[in-house]
Structures are given as structure tokens and as C-alpha cells.
Enzyme design. Structure first.
Site: not given
Length: 731
Positions: A63, A207
Site C-alpha cells: 500500500s 490493496d
């Protein structure tokens, strides 16, 4: 001879023994966790590591850790990344900002009319995948990773790198150590509900923190002997903090990740845990504070870090020099599309193969494609072609053909209104577009538009609209009684049907011609003899030319606007006594320019003229009021009530000073001046001192439903002042 061979063998044996006595520098791996804006703490960590003289040999991130780690692996140093964060508008990142200049006139209308847009399929209302498609984010990362655009194996980067994503369809981890760097980082950072999933190698990626927020094993497998790990994820919230559904949801999703981090922390040689609990995943405006938290946490373990420094030869990471962002595109390659041709794609890009362009030109072209809303996913990369590049586009056609759209508005003329719209694409033909607005409230209205969009070639369509309202106006502005000063209450209804042909140039320039059939019904119960002022039909032909480069319709900071609209009324159902063919021509131009931080000057000039032996008062230019949909020759004018002064010719100018005191919060002052009369241009009266003037002091707030404005207006010519409210997008 044997003696010589013996001494040579002895020499190499001693040399080998000597080299084995030298300590081998351990390979250092850096693991950066995800955490949204809290990941800015990674920059603070890198600042301290660089100052200490630590050389990083491998990087793995998830991320925001993938974003920071990927840029560091490309070659940026910590100070450069800090500067990048400082100048990045993260509101644009979250909202997937598309410059207004990349939208054609219909796309601009879509953004400046509707507060809520929902997909509609098989009589079922859906919800958007996320707040953002992530196109702005992808463009930004493509620009930043431009120096590594030809790298396909991330081990070949200046620092070998990997990042982690989640295949949401399969529920499994995907390790990106090969491929397109910008795509890999974007996928790893596609925070659920904020950014829509992206497609990489036919996998739907979100993510990486959903599966693995701290890829320590993966970095160890790259060859790292020592792991420096930075953990910016939140711990468990206490019972007093779990006061909302969103917090409970994130607590549930974080349970496994937090438990896994406990064991990972014990496997990390140098574990750094910045104190970022008080920040959220979208606390982007507090970047400087978060970076400082990263520095503080790193200094707390500085003794361990210092043991890894080669004191004789400390490492100094050089600054990445990006020589140019110019591109020579040899060829443009696209995947096969069902509904859109290659020519359509290249037309939207606005550059052709064998063109030399800047990265800004590329972003503009990609934004043009994205603004059409015809594609749910737009991705691209560069293949090396000799000394130049091929642009490879991967487009996913949007499965959504129909949308429901809604808006709210209030103004002093049309009063309260709720707007409901249905928009459908490919109703009958590939490139067609159907839009129907129904306005419910104090005055029911509708707007219907069907057109076939042929891009830069001729497009054509049909429009129909109904406008109506009830208002007290001076008797002289709407009847043949030019001397009347008293007010009458009128019911106004206009029904217009148009066919038109038009063409668009450079996304901003529009030219068209058409024919209109119009019905006008105006009456007043306050008239003593006959309540009907007119109830007639009119036939006309018209043309228009428009140019619009404003960056914002309501509060522009730069750009300019121009339009001209000639219309020839050829016939009418009115009696010959009242009607003879006539022309109406009106035009307007405006320019906006920021003069210093948050302060903008906007200048606008308008003019109109009626040419013919007979003029109809209800086709005159009516000035006064603010905040309404200014069609049918109704024009804004500060200082005077709605539609309170009229004439068949006018010249008007307005200057506005706007200051954005806070983000999306505006104070402004406006002054307008006009000469208006019948046959104004038959004499030199139009260049004399203005007969009418007015001023307004206002406050405006940009909201999700559109601008909310309040204006206090006055004129030195009259004794009244006015307080006007306008709420929501104007329609």
C-alpha cells in the site's frame, strides 16, 4: 619450475585466507507496511537512515509502503520523496480529479449539474465501486516512475523491489516483482472503498494490506540478512473508541493483520513503530507531522542502526536526476474494443503515432479518455521501440450503460427544485447518448437531449425542454406597454424543440447550427382586459460557437470563455400586426486569472441586439437577479430584482474579485454596469456612461451538491437592496 608453481599456489592460498578474514557486509532489507497517510512516516525513517549512512539492498512494501518504497527503489532519495508529497494534491488523488479542460461540453454539464450518480441496470439501482477509479493516482505514479518505464524485472531497479497486492476474486496474495512498476504500485495501494480495484494480468487487484501488510518473508527471500521494518498500521481500538459502524468494520478487518504483525515484529531485527495512532488513513494534510513521527521512532532505535553503518565508507544516496519527460511515440497500440474504434481512441488522445509529446500531453490524452466515462479501467505502459517508445493502452469498456442522476437547487426565480435524470448510452447506435431531466418542485420543468457523438466529425441530435415559472415583474418588460411601472404577476411557459448539427474541436471549441420550433405561453390574471399576453408558436434557425477553458464553472481561477448565438425567427402563429421576421444575436466573453495566492479576478462582457422592424417584448433581454438558469435571454444583473429591466439590445460588463479564504470557501465582490434599451445600437448611447449599475458582496461554499451562495446586492439608482440565496448546481 616446480618451485615457481609452489610459490604461485601458496600466494593464492594466502590471498584467499586473507579475503575470508574480512567481514562480509550483511544485506539489509527494508519492509514498509501500509497505512494510508500514516505511511508518510516511512519518509521520516528514510531521512534518518540516509543521514546515518545506511545502504538499503532490498525493499518490500504494501500500500503506501509500496508507494514510498517503489519511489526509493527507482532512485529518489528521501528529501526528493518528501518534496513530492509536499506538492501533491491528495484531495485530487482521492476524488480522481479530471481537469475540466479534458471534458467536452456534455461531460462538463454532467459534472456541473448532478450531485449524485448511480448505475442502473435491469431496473436495479447499484452503487459505485469506490470513491475513485484511481486514474489520477496511476497518472501520478506513471510520471514519477518514468525513469524506470522500460524495467520489467524489479530486481533490475537501482534497489531490487517488490510489493504485495490482493487478488480479490481469488482471495489470495499476489507478489509483484515483475511487470509494469506503476501498475504494481497502484494495485498494491488500491485501498478498498477509496480506490476501485484495478486489472493486472486479468486479475482483479486491491490493496495488499488485506492479505499481507508487512511482507517480511518475501524480502528475506530476496536475500536480506537483516530486516529493518516499519510498522504504521493501527492497533486495536478500545471499547470507548468503537463508536461508529466504520470503526467497527475496520476493527474486524484488522484483527488478523494485527495478530500477524505481533509475530512479524519478533522476526524483525530492527523494528520501528512510529506513533501515528492519532492520525487516519486519509490525514494527508498532516504529512509534515507524520514524517516527524517517523524520524522520532527511528532515533529511538538509533543505537541498533548505528551498528550497521560502515564507518569507513558511509553510504550517501545520490539525488535522482530526471533529465526529461519528453516522449517520442512511434506507435499507439490498443486492445480490441467492441464499441469504440482505434480512431476514436486516438482522437480522444489528441496526438497521433510518430509524435513527440510531453508527459503532460499524455496525461491530457488519458484524462480525455477517462472523462468520457466509457471505460471502467484505463491503463497504459511504454514498450521500448529502438531509441523511442510505443504506447500500449489497455481499456476496459464500462458495462454500465444507464445511470440515474440527482440534483438539488434553490434560487429566487424557479424556487426549490429536485432534479432526477436518466442517462443511457448506446440506445440505438454505438456512439449515441440519451439524457432526460425532470425537475420537480415549485415549477415543473424538463430537459431532453438525444445526440450521436462522432467526436471531431459532425455530430447531430435533438433537444426538447420545458421552462416555466410564476413571478412578479414590471408590466413594461413583458408587454407592449412600455410606459408601465407597476408590477404584474405572470405565468411564463416556454416549450422548445430543436434539431442540431455540431462539431467539437480540441475538447473546448464547439460550433453548431440547427432549427427550433418554440411555443410560448405568457399570461397574467392581474391584467384587467385580457389575461393572455401571448400564446403563440415560432419557427427559427440558429447557430452557435463556444469556447470554454475555465478550470471551474462557478469559481474559475484561470481560463477564458466565449460564446456567440445568432438566431433568425422566420415565422410565427402571431398576427402579422405583431410579427415580422427578425434576428437576435447575443454574445459573451469572460476571462479569469489568479493575481496572487487564492485571489482571482474575473472579467465578463455581454452584448445582445435584435434586428428587425418589429420586436416582441417577450423575446427582449431581461436583466436582474442571480443564481437561476439564465436561458431564454434572461441574464444576471446585480442590484436589480429578477427580470426587472428589459430592452431589445444591451451591453453589459461585470468584474468580480474572489478570494478563497479557506479551501472551497470564497468571499467575493462584484460590480456590473449596463446600457440597455430598445434599438440601443442605432445611436451612440451604447458607448455612453452606463445607465444601470449594481454591486454584490457574496460568500460561496463548494459542496457535494454544488455551490451554496449568498449575495447582498444593491444599486445606487434604486432604493431597494436584495439578499439572494442560491443552493446547489444551477439547472
Amino acid at each position: 619450475m616446480y618451485r615457481i608453481l609452489f610459490f604461485i599456489l601458496l600466494f593464492f592460498t594466502c590471498l584467499n585466507s586473507f579475503s575470508q578474514d574480512q567481514p562480509k557486509r550483511p544485506k539489509i532489507g527494508l519492509v514498509l507496511s501500509g497505512g494510508g497517510a500514516k505511511g508518510f512516516a516511512h519518509i521520516g525513517v528514510l531521512n534518518v537512515l540516509e543521514d546515518a549512512g545506511i545502504k538499503i539492498d532490498y525493499i518490500g512494501g504494501t500500500s503506501m509502503g509500496a508507494v514510498i518504497g517503489g519511489l526509493y527503489a527507482v532512485g529518489y532519495n528521501a528529501k526528493q520523496i518528501d518534496s513530492i508529497i509536499d506538492i501533491t494534491n491528495f484531495s485530487n488523488v482521492i476524488n480522481d480529479f479530471i481537469p475540466r479542460s479534458s471534458k467536452n461540453f456534455y461531460e462538463k454539464r454532467n459534472d456541473e449539474l448532478y450531485a449524485l450518480i448511480l448505475p442502473f441496470n435491469k431496473f436495479s439501482i447499484g452503487t459505485p465501486e469506490a470513491l475513485s477509479k484511481g486514474m489520477y493516482n496511476f497518472n501520478l505514479l506513471s510520471r514519477l516512475t518514468f525513469p524506470a518505464r522500460h524495467v520489467r524485472d524489479f530486481s533490475e531497479l537501482p534497489i531490487p523491489f517488490l510489493c504485495v497486492g490482493t487478488n480479490i476474486a481469488m482471495g489470495e496474495q499476489v507478489v509483484f516483482d515483475k511487470g509494469i512498476l506503476a501498475q504494481a504500485i497502484t494495485g498494491s495501494a488500491s485501498l478498498p472503498s477509496i480506490f476501485a480495484p484495478i486489472i493486472i494480468d486479468n486479475n482483479l487487484i486491491i490493496d495488499g494490506g488485506v492479505i499481507n501488510n508487512y511482507p517480511i518473508d518475501e524480502v528475506r527471500n530476496m536475500g536480506a540478512d537483516i530486516i529493518i521494518g516499519v510498522d504504521v498500521q493501527s492497533g486495536l481500538l478500545g471499547k470507548d473508541e468503537l463508536r461508529s459502524a466504520s470503526k467497527v468494520f475496520f476493527q474486524i478487518t484488522n484483527l488478523q493483520m494485527i495478530q500477524r504483525m505481533k509475530s512479524n515484529a519478533n522476526l524483525t531485527e530492527i523494528y520501528i513503530k512510529p506513533d501515528v495512532k492519532s492520525y487516519g488513513v486519509v490525514s494527508f494534510e498532516r504529512a509534515a507531522e507524520i514524517i516527524k513521527k517517523g524520524e522520532d521512532a527511528t532515533f529511538s532505535v538509533y543505537e541498533k542502526i548505528d551498528l550497521l553503518v560502515d564507518k569507513a565508507n558511509p553510504y550517501h544516496k545520490p539525488k535522482l536526476i530526471v533529465k526529461t519527460d519528453s516522449l517520442t511515440i512511434v506507435d499507439i497500440k490498443t486492445n480490441d474494443l467492441k464499441n469504440y474504434s482505434r480512431d476514436y481512441i486516438i482522437g480522444k488522445l489528441n496526438f497521433k503515432p510518430k509524435s513527440k509529446i510531453s508527459f503532460g500531453d499524455l496525461e491530457t490524452g488519458i484524462n480525455n479518455l477517462n472523462a468520457t466515462q466509457n471505460f471502467s479501467n484505463v491503463s497504459y505502459y511504454f514498450d521500448k521501440n529502438g531509441a523511442y517508445d510505443d504506447l500500449v493502452l489497455t481499456l476496459t469498456e464500462s458495462p454500465v450503460k444507464t445511470n440515474l442522476k440527482f440534483g438539488l437547487h434553490y434560487d429566487g426565480l424557479y424556487k426549490s427544485a429536485v432534479l432526477a435524470n436518466i442517462t443511457n448510452k448506446k440506445t440505438f447506435f454505438k456512439n449515441d447518448f440519451l439524457s432526460a431531466d425532470l425537475v420537480l418542485g415549485d415549477n415543473i420543468r424538463y430537459y431532453f437531449d438525444y445526440y450521436i457523438d462522432n467526436g471531431f466529425q459532425l455530430s447531430y441530435g435533438f433537444k426538447s425542454q420545458l421552462t416555466q415559472f410564476n413571478k412578479n415583474v414590471p408590466v413594461s418588460v413583458i408587454t407592449y406597454n412600455t410606459q408601465g411601472s407597476n408590477n404584474i404577476n405572470i405565468d411564463y411557459l416556454n416549450l422548445s424543440n430543436q434539431v442540431y448539427i455540431q462539431s467539437v474541436f480540441a475538447q473546448k471549441f464547439l460550433i453548431g447550427v440547427g432549427a427550433e420550433f418554440e411555443f410560448l405561453d405568457i399570461g397574467s390574471e392581474t391584467l384587467e382586459v385580457d389575461p393572455t399576453i401571448t400564446k403563440s408558436t415560432y419557427g427559427s434557425v440558429f447557430g452557435y460557437i463556444k469556447y470554454d477553458s475555465y478550470d471551474n464553472k462557478y469559481f474559475p481561477k484561470k481560463g477564458w470563455y466565449f460564446s456567440a448565438n445568432p438566431q433568425f425567427y422566420m415565422f410565427s402563429s402571431e398576427s402579422e400586426q405583431n410579427f415580422a421576421p427578425f434576428f437576435i444575436v447575443n454574445s459573451e466573453a469572460g476571462i479569469a486569472k489568479t493575481i496572487f495566492n487564492n485571489a482571482t479576478i474575473k472579467f465578463q462582457a455581454e452584448s445582445g441586439i435584435t434586428i428587425g422592424d418589429k420586436t416582441l417584448p417577450y423575446f427582449d433581454f431581461l436583466l436582474g437577479g442571480y443564481g437561476f438558469n439564465n436561458s431564454n435571454n434572461f441574464k444576471y444583473f446585480y442590484g436589480y430584482d429578477f427580470l426587472s429591466i428589459s430592452g431589445n439590445s444591451y451591453l453589459e460588463s461585470t468584474i468580480t474579485f474572489d478570494y478563497e479564504i479557506f479551501k472551497k470557501s470564497h468571499l467575493n465582490f462584484s460590480a456590473n454596469y449596463a446600457n440597455l434599451a430598445d434599438d440601443l445600437y442605432n445611436s451612440l448611447e451604447w458607448i455612453s456612461l452606463p445607465k444601470y449599475s449594481g454591486y454584490a458582496l457574496g460568500y460561496g461554499l463548494e459542496t457535494v451538491i454544488g455551490p451554496v451562495e449568498i449575495k447582498y446586492s444593491w444599486s445606487p439608482e434604486i432604493s431597494h437592496s436584495y439578499l439572494w440565496f442560491s443552493v446547489g448546481f444551477i439547472f
